[in-house]
Design a protein around this motif. Structure first.
Motif, PDB file in Angstrom:
ATOM      1  N   SER A  20      29.065  15.746  -2.027  1.00  0.00           N
ATOM      2  CA  SER A  20      29.484  16.282  -3.319  1.00  0.00           C
ATOM      3  C   SER A  20      29.606  17.802  -3.210  1.00  0.00           C
ATOM      4  CB  SER A  20      28.471  15.891  -4.404  1.00  0.00           C
ATOM      5  OG  SER A  20      27.210  16.446  -4.101  1.00  0.00           O
ATOM      6  N   ARG A  21      30.346  18.396  -4.130  1.00  0.00           N
ATOM      7  CA  ARG A  21      30.621  19.838  -4.076  1.00  0.00           C
ATOM      8  C   ARG A  21      29.349  20.682  -4.137  1.00  0.00           C
ATOM      9  NH1 ARG A  21      35.774  21.260  -4.365  1.00  0.00           N
ATOM     10  NH2 ARG A  21      35.487  23.287  -5.337  1.00  0.00           N
ATOM     11  N   ASP A  22      28.340  20.216  -4.846  1.00  0.00           N
ATOM     12  CA  ASP A  22      27.114  20.996  -4.946  1.00  0.00           C
ATOM     13  C   ASP A  22      26.318  21.001  -3.637  1.00  0.00           C
ATOM     14  OD1 ASP A  22      26.452  18.328  -5.215  1.00  0.00           O
ATOM     15  OD2 ASP A  22      24.852  18.686  -6.669  1.00  0.00           O
ATOM     16  N   MET A  23      26.681  20.171  -2.677  1.00  0.00           N
ATOM     17  CA  MET A  23      26.002  20.122  -1.378  1.00  0.00           C
ATOM     18  C   MET A  23      26.715  20.930  -0.301  1.00  0.00           C
ATOM     19  SD  MET A  23      23.205  18.323  -1.434  1.00  0.00           S
ATOM     20  CE  MET A  23      22.999  17.950   0.287  1.00  0.00           C
ATOM     21  N   TYR A  24      27.889  21.478  -0.596  1.00  0.00           N
ATOM     22  CA  TYR A  24      28.658  22.195   0.428  1.00  0.00           C
ATOM     23  C   TYR A  24      27.895  23.387   1.004  1.00  0.00           C
ATOM     24  CZ  TYR A  24      32.961  19.616  -0.682  1.00  0.00           C
ATOM     25  OH  TYR A  24      33.907  18.654  -0.854  1.00  0.00           O
ATOM     26  N   SER A  25      27.351  24.236   0.152  1.00  0.00           N
ATOM     27  CA  SER A  25      26.656  25.420   0.661  1.00  0.00           C
ATOM     28  C   SER A  25      25.382  25.037   1.404  1.00  0.00           C
ATOM     29  CB  SER A  25      26.357  26.404  -0.467  1.00  0.00           C
ATOM     30  OG  SER A  25      25.508  25.817  -1.416  1.00  0.00           O
TER      31      SER A  25
END
Length: 173
Positions: A20-25
């Motif tokens: 998910s996008r919140d896991m990218y960083s």
């Protein structure tokens, strides 16, 4: 009126396409820690024998191999003797114990391990042979502990989701 209710409400099930996008960083930072760990160890593994021969005149491949493997075996021994257990709550600690446990907990342990790589790479370049050999041996131990820390971090951020954990693990290898 008497029909059983099924789990499908008419919507198509969404297929998981990745993180998910919140896991990218998070995934990027853990991946960079893993890259640093693997790159440092691979460079050290490939160049230490040449470096020791050129800088210190050390030509014994047998002893070089023993020193290389000693760090890995030492880490395995230490993990067996001191297995990871339950950590105390930070609210129950004070002073130096609080600072130590805060600095060595996730995710800060990865920063300390990266600083360890910097220190050991610098120690490898020291003209004194005992310091260079000690740095080279400890690198094996640091590699094992850093790989364990990255795997633990992947497990922590996956929140028990097997697919997310495997995606993070693949990224770090």
């Amino acid at each position: 009126v008497g029909e059983p209710v099924s789990g499908n409400t008419g919507q198509k099930s969404q297929k998981s396409k990745g993180l998910s996008r919140d896991m990218y960083s998070v995934a990027f930072l853990i991946g960079m820690c893993s890259f640093n760990n693997n790159a440092s160890y691979a460079i050290e593994w490939a160049t230490f024998a040449i470096f020791f021969k050129e800088q210190h005149g050390w030509t014994s491949a047998t002893w070089a191999g023993i020193c290389q493997t000693a760090g890995d075996l030492f880490a395995a021994f230490m993990m067996r003797i001191f297995p990871a257990g339950e950590r105390s709550e930070l609210s129950e600690m004070s002073g130096i114990r609080w600072f130590f446990h805060s600095a060595t907990s996730q995710p800060y342990n990865l920063v300390l391990l990266a600083l360890g790589w910097v220190t050991l790479n610098a120690g490898l370049c020291v003209p004194a042979l005992p310091v260079a050999i000690a740095s080279q041996v400890i690198m094996g131990t640091l590699y094992v502990y850093a790989m364990k820390a990255v795997t633990d971090m992947n497990l922590f951020y996956s929140l028990g989701d097997t697919k997310v954990f495997l995606q993070l693990q693949v990224q770090c290898r």
